[in-house]
Write a protein that holds these residues in place. Structure first.
Motif, PDB file in Angstrom:
ATOM      1  N   TRP A  78      -1.135   0.446  18.208  1.00 48.41           N
ATOM      2  CA  TRP A  78      -2.158  -0.001  17.265  1.00 48.41           C
ATOM      3  C   TRP A  78      -2.609   1.132  16.346  1.00 48.41           C
ATOM      4  CZ3 TRP A  78      -2.868  -4.718  15.964  1.00 48.41           C
ATOM      5  CH2 TRP A  78      -2.566  -5.740  16.860  1.00 48.41           C
ATOM      6  N   PHE A 124       0.065   1.561  13.799  1.00 44.81           N
ATOM      7  CA  PHE A 124      -0.018   0.470  12.830  1.00 44.81           C
ATOM      8  C   PHE A 124      -1.147   0.687  11.836  1.00 44.81           C
ATOM      9  CE2 PHE A 124      -1.995  -3.573  11.617  1.00 44.81           C
ATOM     10  CZ  PHE A 124      -0.953  -4.113  10.874  1.00 44.81           C
ATOM     11  N   ILE A 125      -2.315   1.103  12.312  1.00 44.36           N
ATOM     12  CA  ILE A 125      -3.463   1.345  11.432  1.00 44.36           C
ATOM     13  C   ILE A 125      -3.155   2.481  10.464  1.00 44.36           C
ATOM     14  CG2 ILE A 125      -5.854   2.194  11.384  1.00 44.36           C
ATOM     15  CD1 ILE A 125      -6.261   0.553  13.999  1.00 44.36           C
ATOM     16  N   PHE A 184      -0.163   3.451   9.409  1.00 43.92           N
ATOM     17  CA  PHE A 184       0.835   2.954   8.461  1.00 43.92           C
ATOM     18  C   PHE A 184       0.190   2.038   7.421  1.00 43.92           C
ATOM     19  CE2 PHE A 184       3.950  -0.303   7.217  1.00 43.92           C
ATOM     20  CZ  PHE A 184       4.890   0.516   6.591  1.00 43.92           C
ATOM     21  N   PHE A 185      -0.687   1.141   7.858  1.00 43.23           N
ATOM     22  CA  PHE A 185      -1.389   0.230   6.959  1.00 43.23           C
ATOM     23  C   PHE A 185      -2.225   1.016   5.949  1.00 43.23           C
ATOM     24  CE2 PHE A 185      -4.939  -2.497   5.752  1.00 43.23           C
ATOM     25  CZ  PHE A 185      -4.284  -3.664   5.410  1.00 43.23           C
ATOM     26  N   TYR A 186      -2.961   2.022   6.422  1.00 40.15           N
ATOM     27  CA  TYR A 186      -3.775   2.857   5.538  1.00 40.15           C
ATOM     28  C   TYR A 186      -2.889   3.568   4.527  1.00 40.15           C
ATOM     29  CZ  TYR A 186      -6.641   6.719   3.926  1.00 40.15           C
ATOM     30  OH  TYR A 186      -7.283   7.623   3.140  1.00 40.15           O
ATOM     31  N   TRP A 187      -1.797   4.136   4.995  1.00 42.52           N
ATOM     32  CA  TRP A 187      -0.907   4.877   4.100  1.00 42.52           C
ATOM     33  C   TRP A 187      -0.289   3.948   3.047  1.00 42.52           C
ATOM     34  CZ3 TRP A 187      -0.347   9.792   3.142  1.00 42.52           C
ATOM     35  CH2 TRP A 187       0.741  10.212   2.393  1.00 42.52           C
ATOM     36  N   LEU A 188       0.119   2.764   3.452  1.00 43.52           N
ATOM     37  CA  LEU A 188       0.792   1.839   2.556  1.00 43.52           C
ATOM     38  C   LEU A 188      -0.151   1.232   1.522  1.00 43.52           C
ATOM     39  CD1 LEU A 188       3.536   0.429   2.020  1.00 43.52           C
ATOM     40  CD2 LEU A 188       2.765  -1.389   3.543  1.00 43.52           C
ATOM     41  N   PHE A 189      -1.353   0.851   1.944  1.00 45.21           N
ATOM     42  CA  PHE A 189      -2.229   0.102   1.056  1.00 45.21           C
ATOM     43  C   PHE A 189      -3.398   0.897   0.482  1.00 45.21           C
ATOM     44  CE2 PHE A 189      -0.301  -3.273   3.654  1.00 45.21           C
ATOM     45  CZ  PHE A 189       0.278  -3.994   2.633  1.00 45.21           C
TER      46      PHE A 189
END
Length: 110
Positions: A23, A26-27, A29-34
């Motif tokens: 998790w 995932f968090i 990666f999500f922060y980096w991507l968006f």
């Protein structure tokens, strides 16, 4: 009551950490991507705009004022916003260049 909770056996400490790791990845990666990626692209575009800014460019400020750059310094620039009205602004106050189509529309209205 508090003492009873302290005497309770610890269960699943290592298992809990192992289930949290995916998790956390995932968090991140999500922060980096968006968040971080688009913010970095926007900053690079702004830096490129500031590097290529020259006298005579039509700009829009963060407050919505439209003007023409008349002078450039290291941290500030002079912007003509009306006839005989030149203001000194910080470079960070520039939101972007005035769109070409809008400049053409203003010429057509006159």
């Amino acid at each position: 009551m508090l003492f009873l909770a302290a005497d309770a056996p610890q269960t699943g400490g290592t298992a809990l950490i192992l289930t949290m790791i995916p998790w956390l990845i995932f968090i991140f990666f999500f922060y980096w991507l968006f968040v971080a990626g688009p913010m970095r692209k926007k900053q690079k575009a702004f830096d490129e705009l500031m590097k290529n800014l020259k006298s005579g460019d039509k700009v829009v400020t963060n407050s919505g004022m439209h003007g023409v750059v008349t002078g450039l310094q290291e941290k500030t620039l002079q912007v003509r916003i009306a006839n005989n009205v030149v203001v000194v602004m910080d470079r960070s106050a520039i939101a972007g260049m005035e769109p070409e189509e809008k400049a053409e529309e203003k010429k057509a209205e006159k």
